[in-house]
Write a protein that holds these residues in place. Sequence first.
Motif, PDB file in Angstrom:
ATOM      1  N   ILE A 285      39.437  35.635  57.938  1.00 53.37           N
ATOM      2  CA  ILE A 285      38.820  36.935  58.160  1.00 53.37           C
ATOM      3  C   ILE A 285      38.908  37.758  56.882  1.00 53.37           C
ATOM      4  CG2 ILE A 285      39.090  37.068  60.651  1.00 53.37           C
ATOM      5  CD1 ILE A 285      41.667  38.471  60.352  1.00 53.37           C
ATOM      6  N   GLY A 286      38.018  38.741  56.746  1.00 51.96           N
ATOM      7  CA  GLY A 286      37.957  39.541  55.530  1.00 51.96           C
ATOM      8  C   GLY A 286      38.632  40.886  55.689  1.00 51.96           C
TER       9      GLY A 286
ATOM     10  N   LEU B 224      43.614  35.987  55.278  1.00 55.49           N
ATOM     11  CA  LEU B 224      42.908  37.230  55.008  1.00 55.49           C
ATOM     12  C   LEU B 224      42.428  37.218  53.558  1.00 55.49           C
ATOM     13  CD1 LEU B 224      44.911  38.001  57.459  1.00 55.49           C
ATOM     14  CD2 LEU B 224      44.349  40.338  56.814  1.00 55.49           C
ATOM     15  N   VAL B 225      41.139  37.453  53.382  1.00 59.89           N
ATOM     16  CA  VAL B 225      40.504  37.397  52.064  1.00 59.89           C
ATOM     17  C   VAL B 225      39.983  38.777  51.708  1.00 59.89           C
ATOM     18  CG1 VAL B 225      38.660  36.344  50.696  1.00 59.89           C
ATOM     19  CG2 VAL B 225      39.863  34.981  52.423  1.00 59.89           C
TER      20      VAL B 225
ATOM     21  N   PRO C  15      40.516  37.922  44.039  1.00 57.57           N
ATOM     22  CA  PRO C  15      40.555  36.614  43.381  1.00 57.57           C
ATOM     23  C   PRO C  15      40.229  35.458  44.301  1.00 57.57           C
ATOM     24  CG  PRO C  15      42.773  37.467  43.729  1.00 57.57           C
ATOM     25  CD  PRO C  15      41.824  38.566  44.089  1.00 57.57           C
ATOM     26  N   GLY C  16      40.105  35.705  45.610  1.00 55.25           N
ATOM     27  CA  GLY C  16      39.697  34.638  46.507  1.00 55.25           C
ATOM     28  C   GLY C  16      38.262  34.209  46.284  1.00 55.25           C
TER      29      GLY C  16
ATOM     30  N   VAL D  93      45.810  35.735  51.666  1.00 59.11           N
ATOM     31  CA  VAL D  93      47.122  35.571  52.295  1.00 59.11           C
ATOM     32  C   VAL D  93      46.963  34.760  53.575  1.00 59.11           C
ATOM     33  CG1 VAL D  93      49.109  36.737  53.323  1.00 59.11           C
ATOM     34  CG2 VAL D  93      47.917  37.780  51.380  1.00 59.11           C
ATOM     35  N   ALA D  94      47.736  33.679  53.690  1.00 58.02           N
ATOM     36  CA  ALA D  94      47.764  32.872  54.902  1.00 58.02           C
ATOM     37  C   ALA D  94      49.017  33.229  55.700  1.00 58.02           C
ATOM     38  CB  ALA D  94      47.761  31.389  54.564  1.00 58.02           C
TER      39      ALA D  94
END
Length: 294
Positions: free
Chosen positions: A104-105, A134-135, A140-141, A288-289
């Motif tokens: 998810i963003g 979360l992106v 940088p993702g 972040v995972a």
Amino acid sequence: MARPVVVGVDGSPAGLAAADWGAREALLRDLPLRLVHAGERQPYSHAPPAGPEAAHRWSQGVPQEVTGRLRQLHPHLDITADFVIGPPRDVLCRAAEGAEILVIGTTGVGRLTGFLVGSVSMATVAHAEAPVVLVRAGGPGEQPLPDAESGPPPPVVLGLDLTRPCDEVIDFAFEAAAVHAAPLAVVHGWNPPPYDAYGLGAALKFGTDLSAGERDSVHQALRPWRDRYPGVDVAAQAVIGEPAHHLLDAAAHAALVVIGRHRRTTLPALPRLGHITHAVLHHCPAPVAVVPHG
């Protein structure tokens, strides 16, 4: 049947960033990609067309538009798209039940203030049974797939908490590093007990012994995965201080940061996340995972 990488899309820049990251991850893992858009939406930075029928048509078109864009970029990727009626948190958590990863963003609002992680995102992270990534929009993702000529890949960073069992978190981090052909940086933050009852010399020796013990505990915890993933280059550290601060420092140039979220069997309606998870989610520039465990 392969479990897909699932991405929640909503037509926002953050949703597009999540879709791009999820598509690249699906390619790296050789998995299908599933795009999901819920009928009830969060507020957007741009308004949908006026009127309920027009808004409904706009919502239905979101996953198809994102699908068309991704198929142009990744023609060999297996992509499906669904428009699902229901509250976004419930829709995303149900989609996560059959997913390898849920993506998810979130929205960037500045380096000093951190990132805007909405209530739906936080509730989804707190309840989903699959790892949730979360992106950040514009973060940088949003990078191309690894290229042998582009230099060494940025590391995957693992925040390691030795106070509770976390095998799922460690395994996810090692697998992510292997998939990305990236080194793994393991950060274990800890604080020694107060030394009020000791003299300075005894306190220094006691602190040195404790530090050595913490480093040994980290290496012992990682040993089974080092054996399982011999190709992953691992750098582990046990550092004194607030774990979130050390994680955020290590995440400045990371490909992915991996942290754990303890499963709770009580009060299921209340999204509960620890202060370290909150700090990383709101301030980490890298994807972040959050991996459920326990």
